[in-house]
Motif scaffolding. Structure first.
Motif, PDB file in Angstrom:
ATOM      1  N   SER A  32      -9.788 -19.706   5.608  1.00 24.36           N
ATOM      2  CA  SER A  32      -8.503 -19.215   6.128  1.00 24.36           C
ATOM      3  C   SER A  32      -7.356 -19.704   5.246  1.00 24.36           C
ATOM      4  O   SER A  32      -7.324 -20.874   4.844  1.00 24.36           O
ATOM      5  CB  SER A  32      -8.312 -19.736   7.558  1.00 24.36           C
ATOM      6  OG  SER A  32      -7.118 -19.230   8.099  1.00 24.36           O
ATOM      7  N   LYS A  85      -6.914 -13.875   1.162  1.00 20.21           N
ATOM      8  CA  LYS A  85      -7.752 -12.667   1.135  1.00 20.21           C
ATOM      9  C   LYS A  85      -6.953 -11.428   1.536  1.00 20.21           C
ATOM     10  O   LYS A  85      -6.954 -10.411   0.850  1.00 20.21           O
ATOM     11  CB  LYS A  85      -8.961 -12.831   2.083  1.00 20.21           C
ATOM     12  CG  LYS A  85      -9.875 -13.990   1.728  1.00 20.21           C
ATOM     13  CD  LYS A  85     -11.016 -14.150   2.728  1.00 20.21           C
ATOM     14  CE  LYS A  85     -10.573 -14.472   4.145  1.00 20.21           C
ATOM     15  NZ  LYS A  85      -9.855 -15.760   4.259  1.00 20.21           N
ATOM     16  N   SER A  95      -3.828 -11.038   1.604  1.00 24.35           N
ATOM     17  CA  SER A  95      -2.730 -10.824   0.660  1.00 24.35           C
ATOM     18  C   SER A  95      -3.221 -10.106  -0.593  1.00 24.35           C
ATOM     19  O   SER A  95      -2.528  -9.242  -1.134  1.00 24.35           O
ATOM     20  CB  SER A  95      -2.099 -12.164   0.284  1.00 24.35           C
ATOM     21  OG  SER A  95      -1.570 -12.783   1.442  1.00 24.35           O
ATOM     22  N   LYS A 100       3.479 -10.436   1.537  1.00 22.06           N
ATOM     23  CA  LYS A 100       4.225 -11.034   2.653  1.00 22.06           C
ATOM     24  C   LYS A 100       4.069 -12.541   2.635  1.00 22.06           C
ATOM     25  O   LYS A 100       2.959 -13.059   2.692  1.00 22.06           O
ATOM     26  CB  LYS A 100       3.683 -10.507   3.988  1.00 22.06           C
ATOM     27  CG  LYS A 100       4.026  -9.063   4.267  1.00 22.06           C
ATOM     28  CD  LYS A 100       3.542  -8.706   5.674  1.00 22.06           C
ATOM     29  CE  LYS A 100       3.668  -7.212   5.927  1.00 22.06           C
ATOM     30  NZ  LYS A 100       2.746  -6.773   6.979  1.00 22.06           N
ATOM     31  N   ILE A 101       5.182 -13.234   2.611  1.00 25.61           N
ATOM     32  CA  ILE A 101       5.181 -14.702   2.675  1.00 25.61           C
ATOM     33  C   ILE A 101       4.555 -15.155   3.997  1.00 25.61           C
ATOM     34  O   ILE A 101       3.844 -16.147   4.063  1.00 25.61           O
ATOM     35  CB  ILE A 101       6.628 -15.242   2.592  1.00 25.61           C
ATOM     36  CG1 ILE A 101       7.240 -14.891   1.233  1.00 25.61           C
ATOM     37  CG2 ILE A 101       6.666 -16.739   2.887  1.00 25.61           C
ATOM     38  CD1 ILE A 101       7.094 -15.924   0.160  1.00 25.61           C
ATOM     39  N   SER A 127       2.260 -13.711   5.994  1.00 24.18           N
ATOM     40  CA  SER A 127       1.059 -12.942   6.326  1.00 24.18           C
ATOM     41  C   SER A 127       0.359 -13.529   7.566  1.00 24.18           C
ATOM     42  O   SER A 127       0.173 -14.738   7.666  1.00 24.18           O
ATOM     43  CB  SER A 127       0.123 -13.020   5.112  1.00 24.18           C
ATOM     44  OG  SER A 127      -1.134 -12.499   5.397  1.00 24.18           O
ATOM     45  N   SER A 177      -2.684 -14.504   9.982  1.00 25.82           N
ATOM     46  CA  SER A 177      -4.100 -14.827   9.858  1.00 25.82           C
ATOM     47  C   SER A 177      -4.919 -13.699  10.500  1.00 25.82           C
ATOM     48  O   SER A 177      -4.586 -13.227  11.591  1.00 25.82           O
ATOM     49  CB  SER A 177      -4.357 -16.159  10.557  1.00 25.82           C
ATOM     50  OG  SER A 177      -5.662 -16.592  10.323  1.00 25.82           O
ATOM     51  N   THR A 178      -5.965 -13.274   9.814  1.00 25.68           N
ATOM     52  CA  THR A 178      -6.744 -12.123  10.273  1.00 25.68           C
ATOM     53  C   THR A 178      -7.570 -12.454  11.520  1.00 25.68           C
ATOM     54  O   THR A 178      -8.151 -13.540  11.620  1.00 25.68           O
ATOM     55  CB  THR A 178      -7.680 -11.663   9.132  1.00 25.68           C
ATOM     56  OG1 THR A 178      -6.869 -11.385   7.989  1.00 25.68           O
ATOM     57  CG2 THR A 178      -8.489 -10.432   9.517  1.00 25.68           C
ATOM     58  N   GLY A 197     -11.041 -15.831   7.899  1.00 31.05           N
ATOM     59  CA  GLY A 197     -11.563 -17.110   7.433  1.00 31.05           C
ATOM     60  C   GLY A 197     -11.637 -18.185   8.505  1.00 31.05           C
ATOM     61  O   GLY A 197     -12.323 -19.187   8.323  1.00 31.05           O
ATOM     62  N   ASP A 202       0.034 -18.316  -9.300  1.00 36.81           N
ATOM     63  CA  ASP A 202       1.457 -18.638  -9.508  1.00 36.81           C
ATOM     64  C   ASP A 202       1.756 -20.119  -9.231  1.00 36.81           C
ATOM     65  O   ASP A 202       2.787 -20.632  -9.671  1.00 36.81           O
ATOM     66  CB  ASP A 202       2.327 -17.733  -8.612  1.00 36.81           C
ATOM     67  CG  ASP A 202       1.939 -17.808  -7.149  1.00 36.81           C
ATOM     68  OD1 ASP A 202       2.708 -18.355  -6.345  1.00 36.81           O
ATOM     69  OD2 ASP A 202       0.837 -17.349  -6.770  1.00 36.81           O
ATOM     70  N   ALA A 249      -1.833 -12.894  -5.521  1.00 39.52           N
ATOM     71  CA  ALA A 249      -1.359 -11.780  -4.695  1.00 39.52           C
ATOM     72  C   ALA A 249       0.163 -11.718  -4.745  1.00 39.52           C
ATOM     73  O   ALA A 249       0.755 -10.656  -4.586  1.00 39.52           O
ATOM     74  CB  ALA A 249      -1.838 -11.960  -3.254  1.00 39.52           C
TER      75      ALA A 249
HETATM   76  P1  GTP Z   1      -7.238 -15.651   7.079  1.00 35.54           P
HETATM   77  O1  GTP Z   1      -6.941 -14.240   7.454  1.00 35.54           O
HETATM   78  O2  GTP Z   1      -6.811 -16.640   8.094  1.00 35.54           O
HETATM   79  O3  GTP Z   1      -8.657 -15.840   6.674  1.00 35.54           O
HETATM   80  O4  GTP Z   1      -6.344 -16.005   5.737  1.00 35.54           O
HETATM   81  P2  GTP Z   1      -6.214 -15.154   4.398  1.00 35.54           P
HETATM   82  O5  GTP Z   1      -7.216 -15.664   3.406  1.00 35.54           O
HETATM   83  O6  GTP Z   1      -6.246 -13.702   4.665  1.00 35.54           O
HETATM   84  O7  GTP Z   1      -4.764 -15.598   3.855  1.00 35.54           O
HETATM   85  P3  GTP Z   1      -3.419 -14.723   3.829  1.00 35.54           P
HETATM   86  O8  GTP Z   1      -3.571 -13.571   2.902  1.00 35.54           O
HETATM   87  O9  GTP Z   1      -3.002 -14.427   5.206  1.00 35.54           O
HETATM   88  O10 GTP Z   1      -2.416 -15.753   3.114  1.00 35.54           O
HETATM   89  C1  GTP Z   1      -2.155 -17.048   3.635  1.00 35.54           C
HETATM   90  C2  GTP Z   1      -0.834 -17.559   3.089  1.00 35.54           C
HETATM   91  O11 GTP Z   1      -0.892 -17.700   1.654  1.00 35.54           O
HETATM   92  C3  GTP Z   1       0.337 -16.611   3.357  1.00 35.54           C
HETATM   93  O12 GTP Z   1       1.474 -17.394   3.645  1.00 35.54           O
HETATM   94  C4  GTP Z   1       0.530 -15.876   2.043  1.00 35.54           C
HETATM   95  O13 GTP Z   1       1.859 -15.461   1.829  1.00 35.54           O
HETATM   96  C5  GTP Z   1       0.143 -16.961   1.044  1.00 35.54           C
HETATM   97  N1  GTP Z   1      -0.398 -16.394  -0.216  1.00 35.54           N
HETATM   98  C6  GTP Z   1      -1.387 -15.498  -0.349  1.00 35.54           C
HETATM   99  N2  GTP Z   1      -1.635 -15.219  -1.646  1.00 35.54           N
HETATM  100  C7  GTP Z   1      -0.751 -15.970  -2.354  1.00 35.54           C
HETATM  101  C8  GTP Z   1      -0.495 -16.142  -3.752  1.00 35.54           C
HETATM  102  O14 GTP Z   1      -1.126 -15.542  -4.622  1.00 35.54           O
HETATM  103  N3  GTP Z   1       0.486 -17.043  -4.099  1.00 35.54           N
HETATM  104  C9  GTP Z   1       1.194 -17.737  -3.169  1.00 35.54           C
HETATM  105  N4  GTP Z   1       2.130 -18.573  -3.627  1.00 35.54           N
HETATM  106  N5  GTP Z   1       0.988 -17.598  -1.853  1.00 35.54           N
HETATM  107  C10 GTP Z   1       0.025 -16.731  -1.448  1.00 35.54           C
END
Ligand code: GTP
Ligand code: MG
Length: 170
Positions: free
Chosen positions: A15, A19, A21, A32-33, A35, A37-38, A64, A122, A150
């Motif tokens: 999590s 993913k 993103s 989306k800053i 985002s 949780s799925t 996750g 980044d 992302a």
């Molecule tokens: P679950 O759905 O809980 O499994 O999480 P996830 O893996 O889908 O993560 P998600 O995409 O929701 O991103 C989690 C956090 O990380 C969010 O605040 C996003 O904005 C941030 N995030 C995702 N990708 C990036 C990235 O490439 N760079 C930065 N700086 N932040 C990121």
């Protein structure tokens, strides 16, 4: 060869690694800053043009969070490819990646193509896993390793192009 080939891709990883993103960036070129949780899993489709053919990616983005872990199997068991993602700034998410790999080996399709995404490129200044270590692990399991962001779109489309080239070589 003409017509539309389809590839089922599943995203796995702890999590918060990004993913959803990555999928949002690839499918909608958005980020989306805050985002969410799925919950369970979600589907998105996207087609890419490859020279003379179009390939449709049917993408399953899994959750996750631990409480959803047992659901992931429903999505990877008939997938052609998996993107196992970790957050380059979080060591424990790299250990999580290895756990997903072992699970895929045990319960996933024998010929599934595995890609490893080291996401949040980044934030490379606070990288917690030496890239050599990640590359070495990836090559030891025959996976393609790529850093992605992302947020900035670094390496995202290329990761899906790598998958298509491996799943459907011509
Ligand atoms: P679950 O759905 O809980 O499994 O999480 P996830 O893996 O889908 O993560 P998600 O995409 O929701 O991103 C989690 C956090 O990380 C969010 O605040 C996003 O904005 C941030 N995030 C995702 N990708 C990036 C990235 O490439 N760079 C930065 N700086 N932040 C990121
Ligand atoms: Mg998510």
């Amino acid at each position: 060869q003409s017509g539309q080939a389809q590839i089922k891709v599943v995203l796995l990883g702890d999590s918060g690694v990004g993913k959803s993103s990555l999928v949002l960036r690839f499918v909608a070129d958005n980020f989306k800053i805050d985002s969410d949780s799925t919950v369970g899993a979600s589907y998105m489709g996207k087609s890419l043009q490859f020279n003379d053919k179009t390939i449709k990616f049917n993408i399953w983005d899994t959750a996750g969070q631990e409480r959803y872990h047992s659901l992931a199997k429903m999505y990877y068991r008939d997938a052609q490819a998996a993107i196992i993602t970790y957050d380059i700034t979080k060591r424990e998410s790299f250990e999580g990646l290895k756990r997903y790999y072992r699970e895929l080996q045990e319960f996933g399709p024998k010929d599934i193509v595995i890609n490893i995404a080291g996401n949040k490129e980044d934030l490379v200044e606070t990288e917690a896993v030496p890239p050599e270590e990640a590359k070495e692990f990836a090559s030891s399991i025959g996976a393609i390793y790529r850093k992605t962001s992302a947020k900035t779109n670094y390496g995202v489309e290329q990761m899906f192009r790598d998958i298509a080239a491996k799943v459907l070589p011509d």
